[in-house]
Design a protein around this motif. Sequence first.
Motif, mmCIF file in Angstrom:
data_model
loop_
_atom_site.group_PDB
_atom_site.id
_atom_site.type_symbol
_atom_site.label_atom_id
_atom_site.label_comp_id
_atom_site.label_asym_id
_atom_site.label_seq_id
_atom_site.Cartn_x
_atom_site.Cartn_y
_atom_site.Cartn_z
ATOM 1 N N GLN A 35 0.824 -1.207 0.000
ATOM 2 C CA GLN A 35 0.000 0.000 0.000
ATOM 3 C C GLN A 35 0.859 1.257 0.000
ATOM 4 O OE1 GLN A 35 -2.484 -0.489 3.428
ATOM 5 N NE2 GLN A 35 -4.008 -1.733 2.358
ATOM 6 N N GLY A 39 0.876 3.816 -3.002
ATOM 7 C CA GLY A 39 0.504 5.195 -2.719
ATOM 8 C C GLY A 39 1.530 6.183 -3.235
ATOM 9 N N LYS A 43 1.414 9.009 -6.735
ATOM 10 C CA LYS A 43 1.694 10.437 -6.616
ATOM 11 C C LYS A 43 2.628 10.929 -7.719
ATOM 12 C CE LYS A 43 1.119 10.639 -1.615
ATOM 13 N NZ LYS A 43 1.789 10.888 -0.334
#
Length: 86
Positions: A35, A39, A43
């Motif tokens: 995760q 994540g 970005k």
Amino acid sequence: MFDPKKLEQVAKQIHDAMPQPVKELGTDMESRVRQAIQGQLTKLDVVSREEFDVQTQVLLRTRQKLTELEAKLAEMEKKLNQDTDA
């Protein structure tokens, strides 16, 4: 966007590099690492290799069409100049 196999491979390498007591935390730790990586990757302002390859092909076709149109325009200008000179 991102290759899930590569993400899985990175998560596995991180998991495999951990000491045995940490490995026993297993599923939870692997899930959290995945995760966190996912994540951070989302970005970034990047495209997948597939998207890049598709856009490269579009650009090549566009360049080819532009070259053809430039040649046609030059031919028409040449013909127009010949007609006005005559």
